[in-house]
Design an enzyme around this catalytic site. Structure first.
Site, PDB file in Angstrom:
ATOM      1  N   LYS A 184     -24.180   0.595 -20.495  1.00  0.00           N
ATOM      2  CA  LYS A 184     -24.302  -0.444 -21.525  1.00  0.00           C
ATOM      3  C   LYS A 184     -24.901   0.213 -22.768  1.00  0.00           C
ATOM      4  CE  LYS A 184     -23.755  -4.792 -22.530  1.00  0.00           C
ATOM      5  NZ  LYS A 184     -22.411  -5.398 -22.593  1.00  0.00           N
ATOM      6  N   ASP A 217     -19.612  -3.733 -18.487  1.00  0.00           N
ATOM      7  CA  ASP A 217     -19.031  -5.059 -18.234  1.00  0.00           C
ATOM      8  C   ASP A 217     -17.512  -4.960 -18.139  1.00  0.00           C
ATOM      9  OD1 ASP A 217     -19.905  -4.341 -20.794  1.00  0.00           O
ATOM     10  OD2 ASP A 217     -19.566  -6.314 -21.632  1.00  0.00           O
TER      11      ASP A 217
END
Ligand code: NAP
Length: 489
Positions: A184, A217
């Site tokens: 991330k 994600d």
């Protein structure tokens, strides 16, 4: 780097065996029987950890004689350990992983014959390589105010390098072509970003392997949409925890998910699943995960032939339709012991269709043991972030801090709440809590704030406001080692 094992006087490799809790003793017994039937030269030393140990009042859940056995054997095969619910005791699993610095968690998943899933026929076959000791799992948590909690995400360059190298070595050992790094880094530029940058640097040393970064994600999204595109995925601890349960589900669930915790000194082999207490002692659960975990262990200790025989035995049993309750429900399911016997009777039998990879021994990465692993030529402290607890309106708080530090080496640049600048006002609608960060920058933009000056600033702010912690704003080789708040210019 050579893996460490203890070979006994009878020429067998010593393995510390921990039966564990709930279904643990059943799956451990299954794996032990299979390993012995495969002819592996292993000498078990049985030791305890988990619920029975917590009950004796040992808060770590791991007694001394278990630790001593592991120190000697360097190899552990363990069943799941229950984590007591509450604030006192910590997970004995995490304790074991951390005490022996097993920094790499390797979780392979593959499609199994006869195990129908929505992904059947797609050829899912990948390995998750999860950093195992850092990140939010450092377990450094504080109540900052009565209503605000904090958990520190610790990521080191050294930790990243070890796990990234391990991932590339796994790819080489298993003849895989591609390594993805899932982070991330778009949001957490220093912590997750360090993993990405390290991956990109180390990848250059493995030109034969395709290296690709992916935002975590999207990685979850792609794993559900097109899992067959992945070969090896390396990631940080928290990401890996979640993604690896997802990947277990792709191939039939936790009953099929083996795992290895690899360190430079010790390796701990365990299934991904927990102690599933409702099934304990019922002889119904699927022992495949721990049997395949034992195959990973056999590869680790150099028993390559036995490892292949075990993997073949499992695949052949599944191809023959020998399936446990988690796959086929109650009707037609075999018991845990019957499944184990089916594997034993097929050890070394080539499956009709399912392929067994050709594995080379995994080469463990060697990374400098120096604590100050990353060196910089120049460093200075350009300011401090002081976190304060306050119920004042932020305008009042800002003005108060400005007044308190007037005449000191620093000036207030901004106040933020939960990462968003709210003073001087930006006219936004940010909700606030009683937890503020006051960013105090040096007036002399070329200076280096001393320890005494930091303490002076704390004393000045602390005269009127309760502070919880302070972060120095470091600059390393001219590059700021701190991020801006949302809305901060
Ligand atoms: P769990 O024990 O993994 O069980 C969750 C569910 O997964 C079970 O109810 C069962 O599903 C299925 N399952 C797990 N293992 C299976 C197997 N071998 N064969 C067939 N089905 C299997 O997770 P949990 O209930 O969250 O955790 C229970 C305890 O285990 C907790 O104390 C937790 O802290 C601990 N734990 C330990 C470890 C470890 O030692 N490494 C890991 C995870 C959890 P169905 O209900 O659908 O049949």
């Amino acid at each position: 780097m050579e893996r460490k094992v203890h070979v006994t006087s009878s020429g067998r490799t010593m393995v510390t065996l921990i039966p564990g809790d709930g279904i643990g003793p059943e799956v451990v017994s299954a794996a032990r029987r299979v390993v012995e039937a495969a002819g592996a030269r292993v000498e078990w030393e049985e030791r305890q950890a988990g619920a029975s140990v917590f009950k004796k009042g040992i808060a770590s859940g791991v007694p001394q004689d278990t630790l001593e056995s592991i120190r000697k054997s360097r190899v552990v095969l363990k069943g799941p350990l229950e984590t007591p619910v509450g604030f006192g005791e910590k997970s004995a699993n995490v304790t074991l992983r951390k005490l022996f610095e097993t920094y790499g968690n390797i979780r392979p998943v593959r499609e199994f014959p006869g195990v129908r899933t929505p992904y059947s026929g797609r050829g899912v076959d990948l390995v998750m390589v999860r950093e195992n000791v850092e990140d939010l799992y450092a377990g450094i948590e504080h109540m900052e105010t009565p209503g605000v909690a904090q958990c520190l995400k610790i990521i080191s360059r050294k930790g990243c390098e070890k796990i990234v190298r391990l991932a590339f070595e796994v790819a080489l050992a298993e003849g895989r072509k591609r390594v993805h790094c899932a982070t991330k880094s778009n949001i957490m530029k220093f912590t997750e970003g360090m993993m990405k940058r390290t991956f990109e640097a180390v990848a250059r040393e493995y030109p034969q392997i395709e290296a690709q970064h992916i935002i975590v994600d999207n990685c979850a999204h792609q794993l559900v949409k097109k899992p067959e595109q992945f070969d090896v995925i390396v990631t940080t601890n928290m990401n890996g925890d979640i993604l690896s349960d997802l990947t277990s589900a792709l191939i039939g669930g936790l009953g099929f998910a083996p795992s290895a915790n690899i360190g430079s000194e010790v390796a701990i082999f365990e299934a991904v699943h927990g102690s599933a207490p409702k099934y304990a002692g019922k002889n119904v659960i699927n022992p495949t995960a721990l049997i395949l975990t034992a195959a990973l262990m056999l590869r680790h200790i150099g028993e390559m032939t036995a490892a292949v025989a075990v993997e073949q035995g499992v695949l052949a049993a599944l191809e023959d339709g020998v399936l446990t309750r988690d796959v086929v429900g109650d009707a037609g399911a075999v018991s845990t012991t019957a499944f184990t016997e089916a594997v034993i009777s097929r050890l070394g039998r080539k499956p009709k269709q399912a392929k067994v990879r050709e594995y080379r021994p995994l080469s463990l990465p060697s990374v400098s043991s120096a604590p100050d692993f990353v060196k910089v030529a120049r460093r200075r402290v350009v300011g401090v972030d002081v976190f304060v607890e306050s119920t004042l309106p932020v305008e009042q708080l800002g003005k108060s801090v400005e007044g308190l530090v007037a005449g000191s080496p620093v000036e207030l640049k901004m106040v933020e709440s939960r990462g968003t600048k709210i003073y001087p006002s930006t006219g936004t609608m940010t909700d606030t809590v009683d937890h503020y960060r006051c960013r105090l920058m040096q007036r002399d933009s070329a200076g280096d704030l001393t320890e005494a000056q930091v303490l002076e600033v704390l004393t000045l702010v602390g005269a009127k406001h309760r502070w919880m912690h302070v972060e120095k704003l470091n600059e390393f080789d001219g590059v700021p080692g701190f991020t801006r708040a949302q809305g901060e210019d």
